[in-house]
Design a protein around this motif. Sequence first.
Motif, PDB file in Angstrom:
ATOM      1  N   ASP A  80       0.336  -4.787   5.975  1.00  0.00           N
ATOM      2  CA  ASP A  80      -0.894  -4.896   5.287  1.00  0.00           C
ATOM      3  C   ASP A  80      -0.813  -5.054   3.663  1.00  0.00           C
ATOM      4  N   PRO A  81      -0.450  -6.165   3.463  1.00  0.00           N
ATOM      5  CA  PRO A  81      -0.127  -6.363   1.951  1.00  0.00           C
ATOM      6  C   PRO A  81      -1.297  -6.524   1.207  1.00  0.00           C
ATOM      7  N   GLU A  82      -2.487  -6.986   1.733  1.00  0.00           N
ATOM      8  CA  GLU A  82      -3.909  -6.941   1.074  1.00  0.00           C
ATOM      9  C   GLU A  82      -4.322  -5.466   0.656  1.00  0.00           C
ATOM     10  N   LYS A  83      -4.143  -4.388   1.367  1.00  0.00           N
ATOM     11  CA  LYS A  83      -4.221  -3.044   0.995  1.00  0.00           C
ATOM     12  C   LYS A  83      -3.350  -2.803   0.029  1.00  0.00           C
ATOM     13  N   LEU A  84      -2.029  -2.950  -0.044  1.00  0.00           N
ATOM     14  CA  LEU A  84      -0.994  -2.831  -1.223  1.00  0.00           C
ATOM     15  C   LEU A  84      -1.503  -3.136  -2.432  1.00  0.00           C
ATOM     16  N   ILE A  85      -1.880  -4.412  -2.696  1.00  0.00           N
ATOM     17  CA  ILE A  85      -2.148  -5.109  -3.575  1.00  0.00           C
ATOM     18  C   ILE A  85      -3.582  -4.652  -4.253  1.00  0.00           C
ATOM     19  N   LYS A  86      -4.299  -4.116  -3.271  1.00  0.00           N
ATOM     20  CA  LYS A  86      -5.736  -3.689  -3.930  1.00  0.00           C
ATOM     21  C   LYS A  86      -5.353  -2.210  -4.343  1.00  0.00           C
ATOM     22  N   VAL A 219      13.441   8.468  -3.346  1.00  0.00           N
ATOM     23  CA  VAL A 219      13.075   7.729  -4.722  1.00  0.00           C
ATOM     24  C   VAL A 219      12.726   8.507  -6.044  1.00  0.00           C
ATOM     25  N   LEU A 220      12.099   9.703  -5.553  1.00  0.00           N
ATOM     26  CA  LEU A 220      11.801  10.477  -6.585  1.00  0.00           C
ATOM     27  C   LEU A 220      13.311  11.083  -7.266  1.00  0.00           C
ATOM     28  N   LYS A 221      14.202  11.364  -6.620  1.00  0.00           N
ATOM     29  CA  LYS A 221      15.602  11.741  -6.841  1.00  0.00           C
ATOM     30  C   LYS A 221      16.341  10.593  -7.626  1.00  0.00           C
ATOM     31  N   GLU A 222      16.088   9.675  -7.342  1.00  0.00           N
ATOM     32  CA  GLU A 222      16.670   8.452  -8.219  1.00  0.00           C
ATOM     33  C   GLU A 222      15.996   8.089  -9.283  1.00  0.00           C
ATOM     34  N   MET A 223      14.881   8.609  -9.475  1.00  0.00           N
ATOM     35  CA  MET A 223      14.393   8.531 -10.773  1.00  0.00           C
ATOM     36  C   MET A 223      14.439   9.653 -11.973  1.00  0.00           C
ATOM     37  N   THR A 224      14.968  10.507 -11.586  1.00  0.00           N
ATOM     38  CA  THR A 224      15.205  11.891 -12.487  1.00  0.00           C
ATOM     39  C   THR A 224      15.953  11.571 -13.797  1.00  0.00           C
ATOM     40  N   PRO A 225      16.915  10.439 -13.685  1.00  0.00           N
ATOM     41  CA  PRO A 225      17.531  10.129 -14.997  1.00  0.00           C
ATOM     42  C   PRO A 225      16.837   9.497 -15.987  1.00  0.00           C
ATOM     43  N   PHE A 226      15.353   9.366 -15.872  1.00  0.00           N
ATOM     44  CA  PHE A 226      14.386   8.863 -16.708  1.00  0.00           C
ATOM     45  C   PHE A 226      13.133   9.462 -16.699  1.00  0.00           C
ATOM     46  N   PRO A 227      13.415  10.526 -17.490  1.00  0.00           N
ATOM     47  CA  PRO A 227      12.246  11.542 -18.085  1.00  0.00           C
ATOM     48  C   PRO A 227      11.211  10.910 -18.661  1.00  0.00           C
ATOM     49  N   GLU A 228      11.063   9.690 -19.016  1.00  0.00           N
ATOM     50  CA  GLU A 228      10.157   9.325 -19.839  1.00  0.00           C
ATOM     51  C   GLU A 228       8.828   8.601 -18.758  1.00  0.00           C
ATOM     52  N   MET A 229       9.373   8.447 -17.239  1.00  0.00           N
ATOM     53  CA  MET A 229       8.769   8.186 -16.419  1.00  0.00           C
ATOM     54  C   MET A 229       8.076   9.497 -15.476  1.00  0.00           C
ATOM     55  N   THR A 230       6.751   9.329 -15.105  1.00  0.00           N
ATOM     56  CA  THR A 230       6.210  10.268 -14.607  1.00  0.00           C
ATOM     57  C   THR A 230       5.678   9.829 -13.195  1.00  0.00           C
ATOM     58  N   HIS A 231       6.178  10.669 -12.150  1.00  0.00           N
ATOM     59  CA  HIS A 231       5.328  10.136 -10.650  1.00  0.00           C
ATOM     60  C   HIS A 231       4.015  10.475 -10.755  1.00  0.00           C
ATOM     61  N   THR A 232       3.148   9.322 -10.737  1.00  0.00           N
ATOM     62  CA  THR A 232       1.612   9.537 -10.761  1.00  0.00           C
ATOM     63  C   THR A 232       1.138   9.550  -9.336  1.00  0.00           C
ATOM     64  N   LYS A 233       1.313   9.022  -8.736  1.00  0.00           N
ATOM     65  CA  LYS A 233       0.871   8.768  -7.327  1.00  0.00           C
ATOM     66  C   LYS A 233       1.904   8.365  -6.101  1.00  0.00           C
ATOM     67  N   THR A 234       1.638   8.584  -4.887  1.00  0.00           N
ATOM     68  CA  THR A 234       2.290   7.909  -3.554  1.00  0.00           C
ATOM     69  C   THR A 234       1.195   7.710  -2.697  1.00  0.00           C
ATOM     70  N   VAL A 235       0.990   6.370  -2.207  1.00  0.00           N
ATOM     71  CA  VAL A 235      -0.072   5.852  -1.524  1.00  0.00           C
ATOM     72  C   VAL A 235       0.863   5.832   0.155  1.00  0.00           C
ATOM     73  N   GLY A 236       0.286   6.437   0.780  1.00  0.00           N
ATOM     74  CA  GLY A 236       0.827   6.694   2.204  1.00  0.00           C
ATOM     75  C   GLY A 236      -0.048   6.089   3.490  1.00  0.00           C
ATOM     76  N   THR A 237      -0.750   5.034   2.833  1.00  0.00           N
ATOM     77  CA  THR A 237      -1.710   4.552   3.913  1.00  0.00           C
ATOM     78  C   THR A 237      -1.401   3.325   4.609  1.00  0.00           C
ATOM     79  N   LEU A 238      -0.338   2.841   3.983  1.00  0.00           N
ATOM     80  CA  LEU A 238       0.151   1.467   4.794  1.00  0.00           C
ATOM     81  C   LEU A 238       0.773   1.836   5.991  1.00  0.00           C
ATOM     82  N   PRO A 239       0.778   0.811   7.029  1.00  0.00           N
ATOM     83  CA  PRO A 239       1.485   1.038   8.322  1.00  0.00           C
ATOM     84  C   PRO A 239       2.716   1.237   8.172  1.00  0.00           C
TER      85      PRO A 239
END
Length: 253
Positions: A80-86, A219-239
């Motif tokens: 569902d790429p249209e939902k992703l882009i939206k 994914v969250l684990k592999e971003m731990t070396p980058f404290p300037e990045m904040t996890h703001t959202k996870t979209v779980g509605t794609l197929p």
Amino acid sequence: MKRVLAVGVVVALACGWGTALGAEDPPKAAPKREKPKYEYREEHDRDGIGKFYMGREIAHVMGYGAAGWLERKERIKEEDPEKLIKSLEIKEGMVVADVGAGSGYHTFMIAPLVGEKGKVIASDIQQEMLDLVTAKAKKQKVTNIETVKGTATDPKLPAGKVDLILMVDVYHEFEHPFEMAEKLVEALKPGGRLVFVEFRLEDDKVAIKLVHKMSERQVLKEMTPFPEMTHTKTVGTLPWQHVVIFTKKEPKK
């Protein structure tokens, strides 16, 4: 009296008051990071390269010979790429990088959204993939797409100039994920977003090879070396996929 004033100015500069007098701040050094170690194992998944990062095996890169699979009709139902882009809320004038762009499937969905004032950077390590994007852009007369040939350690994006970086089913194939993530973070503007779209490892019904799937936790684990990045959202509605979004923090004043 004049001599006292002159001495006062010299002292002010020496004490770091130069900015108030019009001097520029010195450039900030890149943050020092603790690089996680890569691990190599002789026994591994045949679809992986035998190299592991934070416990995850890195998958083989899909070659340009499989570009037709990226354009398959079934992709609409499966992803569902249209939902992703939206869900990305792309606005006119943005600079968006499609990293691991492949044949440009998502690149051409983004181009009309950023408009003439914006730009889509299609980055890939395979020139053959970029040639497909260039040919398609020429045929469709799309002028706001720029192709960039990256390397295994650097997507070759302009530092601090990108509003949004999209990676669809590609991060798990990066041979050097730490080095690539470091460059991606560097390319983002403050407030810019880094988007991981990965097939859900948590879902056994997702019919994709194991090393080509990632859990949200990984994914969250592999971003731990980058404290300037904040996890703001996870979209779980794609197929089949989840969309894990990080935002670059604004610099402290």
